[in-house]
Design a protein around this motif. Structure first.
Motif, short mmCIF file in Angstrom:
data_model
loop_
_atom_site.label_atom_id
_atom_site.label_comp_id
_atom_site.label_asym_id
_atom_site.label_seq_id
_atom_site.Cartn_x
_atom_site.Cartn_y
_atom_site.Cartn_z
N ILE A 1 0.86 -1.19 0.13
CA ILE A 1 0.07 0.03 -0.08
C ILE A 1 0.85 1.17 0.14
N LEU A 2 2.10 1.28 0.77
CA LEU A 2 2.83 2.47 0.71
C LEU A 2 3.41 2.82 -0.42
N ILE A 3 3.97 1.54 -1.11
CA ILE A 3 4.70 1.70 -2.28
C ILE A 3 3.59 1.99 -3.38
N VAL A 4 2.44 1.70 -3.40
CA VAL A 4 1.58 2.17 -4.21
C VAL A 4 1.21 3.66 -4.11
N GLY A 5 0.79 3.75 -2.92
CA GLY A 5 0.43 5.16 -2.57
C GLY A 5 1.64 6.25 -2.79
N GLY A 6 2.94 5.76 -2.65
CA GLY A 6 3.92 6.68 -2.89
C GLY A 6 4.28 7.14 -4.53
N MET A 7 4.08 5.93 -5.32
CA MET A 7 3.87 6.01 -6.76
C MET A 7 2.96 7.03 -7.32
N LEU A 8 1.80 6.68 -6.76
CA LEU A 8 0.87 7.76 -7.22
C LEU A 8 0.85 8.97 -6.75
N MET A 9 1.39 9.17 -5.49
CA MET A 9 1.64 10.63 -5.20
C MET A 9 2.64 11.29 -6.17
N ALA A 10 3.84 10.48 -6.46
CA ALA A 10 4.77 10.99 -7.29
C ALA A 10 4.44 11.48 -8.74
N LEU A 11 3.35 10.45 -9.25
CA LEU A 11 3.08 10.60 -10.62
C LEU A 11 1.79 11.94 -10.66
N LEU A 12 1.15 11.85 -9.55
CA LEU A 12 0.35 12.99 -9.59
C LEU A 12 0.96 14.24 -9.31
N GLY A 13 2.16 14.34 -8.54
CA GLY A 13 2.94 15.37 -8.68
C GLY A 13 3.54 16.03 -9.89
N PHE A 14 3.74 14.90 -10.72
CA PHE A 14 4.61 15.36 -12.11
C PHE A 14 3.45 15.92 -12.93
N ILE A 15 2.21 15.23 -12.91
CA ILE A 15 1.05 15.77 -13.51
C ILE A 15 0.87 16.91 -13.08
N GLY A 16 0.68 17.34 -11.81
CA GLY A 16 0.37 18.74 -11.18
C GLY A 16 1.38 19.67 -11.72
N ILE A 17 2.67 19.36 -11.92
CA ILE A 17 3.73 20.43 -12.44
C ILE A 17 3.43 20.61 -13.78
N TYR A 18 3.14 19.65 -14.68
CA TYR A 18 2.74 19.89 -16.12
C TYR A 18 1.58 20.85 -16.15
N VAL A 19 0.25 20.53 -15.40
CA VAL A 19 -0.66 21.23 -15.49
C VAL A 19 -0.63 22.70 -15.05
N GLY A 20 0.35 22.84 -14.04
CA GLY A 20 0.58 24.16 -13.69
C GLY A 20 1.33 24.86 -14.73
N TYR A 21 2.31 24.35 -15.45
CA TYR A 21 3.09 24.99 -16.40
C TYR A 21 2.03 25.46 -17.57
N ILE A 22 1.35 24.24 -17.92
CA ILE A 22 0.17 24.67 -18.99
C ILE A 22 -0.76 26.02 -18.56
N PHE A 23 -1.09 25.80 -17.28
CA PHE A 23 -1.91 27.10 -16.54
C PHE A 23 -1.15 28.56 -16.85
N GLN A 24 0.17 28.50 -16.66
CA GLN A 24 0.78 29.58 -16.73
C GLN A 24 0.92 30.14 -18.19
N GLU A 25 1.18 29.02 -18.95
CA GLU A 25 1.15 29.40 -20.44
C GLU A 25 0.05 30.14 -21.00
N VAL A 26 -1.26 29.46 -20.54
CA VAL A 26 -2.51 29.84 -21.39
C VAL A 26 -2.82 31.08 -20.84
N LYS A 27 -2.52 31.61 -19.65
CA LYS A 27 -2.77 32.93 -19.22
C LYS A 27 -2.10 33.98 -20.01
N ARG A 28 -1.10 33.59 -20.91
CA ARG A 28 -0.65 34.78 -21.84
C ARG A 28 0.06 35.63 -21.17
N ARG A 29 0.58 35.79 -19.95
CA ARG A 29 1.11 36.67 -19.11
C ARG A 29 2.33 37.09 -20.06
#
Length: 315
Positions: A275-303
């Motif tokens: 459970i800990l291994i699976v949970g850790g992997m899921l959290m890491a993957l969600l973290g990677f996805i979150g960073i990419y989503v954050g980058y996309i969010f900053q790009e689409v604002k076109r600041r």
């Protein structure tokens, strides 16, 4: 042949370099004043809070070739370089730092290489003679990593000390992404490039403005702007865990088929481990996805990448 001189813009970002920039400007002038080119200086103040702006204004008053761009705040080294390149209107541009570590004595050699037909002259820092340090070790590790996971090869030890022709400069200006890693972008555009090694010099005074935090941010911009490998790593780990789950399922079924269910151990510790291994992997993957989503969010604002508060040029 036309008698019109080739124009060259020297793009120099500065941040809190009072007491340094005057010496740097004089040193550059000692080199370029004897060359048969029409030089202009584009100084970009990246939100300095010391006397740098006042010093640059005095330099601009004394030298009609100087253009001063004052950013509204500290946007970072890559943004300041971008502001200077956007302001360039000459046949070519040379970018270098204002702290004296990029030797201006190499400018004639860079111009000669451009005259030979290259679009980009990229300098490479040669610091093998320097003692081992945390920064040197992490820098080497970063370049090895980015070259493995990205489709763009970034030169180890590459510096933001380079010469670019107008076509190469226009190609860079056509890339408006918010998170900028110019060393990778220069390689990505694919223009003809030659490598020019150099030995970095000591700063004239003061300390480096590239803190550990800024270096980490630059490394993240490089990784998440040029590679999707972190997502593939998460996908691969998920596949490995599914395979392990299948093996575990077959193992348990073997006990039921053979009628040896009494030999099955409760397995609380192993269950928690999984459970800990699976949970850790899921959290890491969600973290990677979150960073990419954050980058996309900053790009689409076109600041804008930077904002100019003031500009001084001599007409």
């Amino acid at each position: 042949m036309s008698s019109k001189k080739i124009t060259v813009d020297l793009v120099i970002p500065v941040f809190n370099e009072d007491g340094v920039i005057e010496h740097t400007h004089k040193r550059i002038c000692d080199v370029v004043d004897s060359l048969a080119y029409d030089f202009h200086f584009i100084y970009v103040d990246d939100g300095s809070n010391d006397g740098t702006v006042a010093t640059l204004r005095k330099i601009a008053d004394a030298d009609p070739r100087v253009i001063l761009l004052q950013l509204s705040r500290n946007f970072g080294h890559q943004a300041a370089l971008t502001a200077g390149m956007d302001a360039s209107r000459s046949d070519m541009a040379i970018t270098l730092d204002g702290d004296g570590q990029h030797p201006p004595e190499m400018i004639p050699q860079m111009l000669n290489l451009i005259a030979q037909g290259y679009d980009i002259v990229q300098t490479q820092r040669m610091d093998e003679a320097q003692p081992a340090s945390f920064k040197k070790w992490t820098s080497g590790l970063f370049y090895r990593l980015i070259n493995i996971i990205s489709g763009t090869q970034v030169l180890p030890g590459a510096a933001d000390f380079r010469a670019l022709t107008r076509p190469a400069l226009d190609a860079l200006k056509a890339m408006p992404e918010y998170h900028r890693f110019l060393r990778g972008m220069v390689s990505w555009i694919g223009f003809s490039m030659v490598i020019l090694p150099y030995q970095p010099e000591e700063r004239i005074s003061g300390v480096s403005k590239y803190s550990l935090n800024k270096m980490i941010r630059l490394a993240m911009d490089a990784v998440f702007s040029f590679s999707l490998v972190p997502l593939y790593v998460g996908l691969s780990l998920g596949g490995i865990l599914l395979c392990l789950a299948l093996v575990e399922m077959l193992y348990v079924l073997s006990f039921w088929i053979t009628g040896q269910t009494s030999n099955l151990a409760p397995g609380w510790s192993s269950l928690m481990f999984v459970i800990l291994i699976v949970g850790g992997m899921l959290m890491a993957l969600l973290g990677f996805i979150g960073i990419y989503v954050g980058y996309i969010f900053q790009e689409v604002k076109r600041r804008p990448i930077y904002l100019i508060k003031g500009e001084k040029k001599n007409e």
